[in-house]
Design a protein around this motif. Structure first.
Motif, mmCIF file in Angstrom:
data_model
loop_
_atom_site.group_PDB
_atom_site.id
_atom_site.type_symbol
_atom_site.label_atom_id
_atom_site.label_comp_id
_atom_site.label_asym_id
_atom_site.label_seq_id
_atom_site.Cartn_x
_atom_site.Cartn_y
_atom_site.Cartn_z
ATOM 1 N N THR A 380 0.846 -1.188 0.000
ATOM 2 C CA THR A 380 0.000 0.000 0.000
ATOM 3 C C THR A 380 0.886 1.244 0.000
ATOM 4 N N LYS A 381 0.772 2.060 -1.052
ATOM 5 C CA LYS A 381 1.693 3.186 -1.234
ATOM 6 C C LYS A 381 1.525 4.257 -0.171
ATOM 7 N N THR A 382 0.281 4.486 0.255
ATOM 8 C CA THR A 382 0.068 5.519 1.264
ATOM 9 C C THR A 382 0.632 5.112 2.618
ATOM 10 N N LYS A 383 0.701 3.830 2.880
ATOM 11 C CA LYS A 383 1.199 3.324 4.159
ATOM 12 C C LYS A 383 2.687 3.000 4.100
ATOM 13 N N LEU A 384 3.102 2.434 2.965
ATOM 14 C CA LEU A 384 4.489 1.987 2.792
ATOM 15 C C LEU A 384 5.022 2.533 1.470
#
Length: 729
Positions: A380-384
């Motif tokens: 997940t780009k927003t998280k990682l």
């Protein structure tokens, strides 16, 4: 012509057997004999199963005569090694075939056998065939001499003009003719694994089975104890331990017939699985693994433990990594920075690996809870924002290895995978869909799905070759039972699903032979020896309350070495001390799943010392011989000891669960030591700035004294634990 050739070969075999006396086939270990005999009708029967006989000259004394029937034909009822359906035996068959012409009967005649040396033992291969149909069965028995373990499976093949349908396909069949039989099987549920149930077997059938497809052991676990003449005891009496290696629907049938004989029939569950077999294809049944002991369950367990570490368990002779998991600490709520800090915490704790659990994947449908994301294995780009590569680098910077959670057999309807490949999903086309845990199961009978599941691991490993560990989860049984791939042969689905899983695991193992993996299924809903060829350990239960875990670990240790049982320290039951929780987990493969910052300074210092002690004594705990000393099922306490193979070292774990007021406290008599050696006893895993209160701490005792008199380790205090290290002079 085929029938004439069959009759000629049968006559030659029969004449050869007559010329040399009875045709006996001996399958043996150092302590066990299983003797099969070709009878006058050229069919194969079990004539003996028990303690090893001293002389082969006694084999011809078995009185196994067959009298002709009123029409002059030969027949016998009972004890056929692998009976087919529709014959003179009116009890449960091992094999049942609907032939291409619709006939339901199968008679198997002896064709020959051979024996060959294999790693650790001897494999006996016996060939059987029908005299009217082009069907044959090959029985395989592998006897491991030193470990006193035998595993058996069958291979079914035909060359009829059209496909046949198999509706019974046992791995083998075994007979006892004793006075009484007592079965202990183990039932289960989420967080309630390893619950024993004991009953006397009387006329009729007792069946233990599962119909869940994937989470095979969620309700019933694939192993049993059989006590002969009395319920199985820990250190005395005749007992059989048996387990089947199949990561799906299994069934073990225990049938007592009209003369009091018991037959045991292990195999795949034929439920909804009438299997269509094409000509030339081989149907291989799972391995059934068993041992016999006349010294109770304890010795039988050690037989299986030794065998598993040497021949079955992935990297059974290697080490295991201690770890810190983030799940109980963070759940789905984490980011790249918080994980990097946890990796530093893992290093400071002294464990070797950080394991990232669920919640790291999905972009169109981010994995914020268990309702979405399964199937979309992109970080997940927003998280990682740095993805998995950044996490691997953070682990390297922290000085620990990196592991990651996946559930590649499953899919959420809220996922890109489901939108693109709905035809890959086991789901009925004409009924309302039932969701178990908001997810569905991918159709691993389909080779395209197998490629996809392999690709989940392969892509992660290709992009991140320093990933050291996968936690492979499986949280849903098969629901909405319909395979888009099998189409008209839905009876093949349950079986082909498991075979598809093994094909994937074979590919992973071949390409990444050193990749360590944990077998997890919403707790302990997968726990079989076929899967453990690929996985170094299984997750016994999500229940990590130390009191409950002692019962679960006690039960599972009967069938699996503790090297294969992962146990984590968590915050379940915070009323117990961190020491007690850690000591319970330390008797198996140690890990942590806890917020370290919530610990007091003394608790944290204690865990650091306990990790160091565990790593120092790993060889004794994981590779030593285990002796279960005090059962939590029979007392308010529990105790086990582990003894190194050379008997120079031992570790004792003792626990006070819920003692009653002023109850009698017995000494704990140790087992497995060398009676002639002298051992120094030292209590370890002590809280900081405290000293042992055990009067015998630091003293020297002979092994003879420790085993006959024992030590006063147990107390009246609930939730107390003691760990002792014994060193021989």
């Amino acid at each position: 012509m085929k029938k004439l050739f069959f009759l000629l070969s049968m006559l030659i075999t029969f004449m050869g057997a007559q010329a040399s006396g009875k045709q006996n086939i001996r399958i043996s270990t150092n302590d066990i004999d299983l003797i099969l005999q070709v009878a006058e009708n050229n069919r194969l029967y079990q004539v003996y199963f028990g303690d090893k006989l001293n002389s082969t000259a006694d084999f011809d004394r078995f009185d196994w005569k067959i009298k002709p029937g009123s029409d002059g034909s030969y027949g016998i009822r009972g004890r056929e090694a692998y009976p087919g359906s529709g014959g003179e035996d009116s009890f449960e068959p091992a094999l049942a075939i609907t032939h291409a012409d619709g006939n339901l009967t199968t008679y198997l005649y002896y064709q020959g056998f051979e024996q060959k040396a294999v790693d650790g033992g001897t494999e006996t291969v016996i060939r059987l065939a029908d005299d009217q149909y082009a069907d044959n069965v090959t029985l395989h028995y592998v006897a491991y001499q030193k470990e006193n373990v035998i595993k058996v499976w069958s291979e079914i093949k035909h060359n009829e003009k059209k496909p046949v349908t198999l509706w019974r396909y046992a791995s083998g069949m075994f007979y006892f003719n004793e006075g009484r039989y007592f079965l202990t099987n183990y039932h289960s549920d989420w967080a309630r694994e390893g619950q024993p149930a004991t009953q006397e077997l009387q006329f009729g059938k007792k069946i233990i089975d599962t119909k869940l497809g994937t989470r095979g052991a969620e309700q019933c676990e694939p192993f049993f104890e059989l006590g002969i003449d009395e319920p199985a005891k820990e250190n005395e009496g005749k007992v059989m331990l048996g387990t089947i290696g199949w990561t799906g629907n299994f069934r073990c049938t225990f049938e007592v017939d009209n003369v009091g004989a018991l037959r045991i029939i292990p195999g795949i569950n034929p439920y909804a699985s009438d299997y269509v077999l094409k000509a030339g294809e081989v149907f291989k049944t799972p391995e059934f693994i068993f041992t016999l002991s006349d010294k109770g369950t304890s010795q039988a367990s050690r037989n299986i433990h030794d065998w598993a570490r040497r021949y079955q368990l992935w990297n059974g002779g290697g080490t295991r990594m201690t770890l810190l998991n983030n799940w109980e600490n963070t759940g789905f709520d984490f980011n790249q920075e918080s994980l990097a800090q946890l990796m530093k915490d893992a290093k400071d704790l002294g464990v070797e690996m950080f394991l990232l659990d669920d919640g790291w994947f999905g972009n169109k449908y981010p994995r914020k809870d268990d309702h979405a994301g399964l199937g979309d294995w992109e970080a997940t780009k927003t998280k990682l924002p740095g993805g998995v590569p950044a996490l691997v680098k953070s682990a390297q910077d922290a000085g620990v290895k990196f592991g990651i959670w996946i559930e590649p057999e499953m899919v959420n309807p809220k996922s890109e995978l489901y939108e693109k490949h709905k035809n890959w999903v086991i789901e009925q086309p004409n009924r309302k869909t039932y969701y178990y845990r908001n997810q569905l199961v991918l159709d691993l009978a389909n080779p395209e799905v197998q490629n996809y599941v392999f690709g989940v691991v392969d892509r992660l490993m290709t992009e991140n070759p320093n990933i050291a560990y996968f936690k492979w989860d499986c949280n849903s049984p098969i629901t909405n039972i319909y395979s888009p791939y099998e189409k008209a042969q839905q009876g093949n689905m349950y079986i082909d699903y498991v075979r598809g899983l093994y094909k994937v695991l074979d590919r992973i193992h071949a390409k990444y032979p050193k990749l360590e993996m944990m077998l997890c299924s919403g707790g302990g809903a997968r726990c079989d020896y076929q899967a453990l060829k690929y996985f170094g350990e299984l997750w016994a239960s999500d229940d990590t309350d130390p009191f409950e875990r002692l019962y679960i670990q006690w039960s599972l240790s009967k069938f699996f070495p503790v090297k294969a049982i992962a146990a984590h320290v968590t915050n379940w039951n915070k009323k117990t001390s961190v020491k007690f929780r850690t000591d319970v987990a330390s008797m198996c493969k140690l890990g942590f799943d806890i917020d370290l910052k919530t610990m007091s300074p003394d608790d944290y210092k204690y865990t650091q010392g306990a990790v160091a002690n565990w790593r120092r004594l790993e060889g004794v705990i994981l590779d030593g011989e285990q002796y279960r000393l005090v059962s939590p099922y029979e007392s308010n306490h529990a105790a086990v000891d582990y003894v190194s193979q050379d008997k120079q070292k031992a570790v004792v774990f003792a626990y006070d669960l819920h003692p009653r007021y002023e109850e009698p406290l017995r000494n704990v008599r140790l087992q497995g030591l060398d009676a002639n050696k002298t051992y120094t006893v030292k209590e370890i895993n002590l809280m900081p700035n405290t000293e042992s209160k055990l009067a015998f701490n630091g003293q020297r005792f002979t092994g003879d004294y420790l085993m006959k008199v024992g030590l006063g380790i147990l107390t009246f205090t609930e939730g107390t634990s003691h760990v002792l290290e014994l060193t021989a002079e």
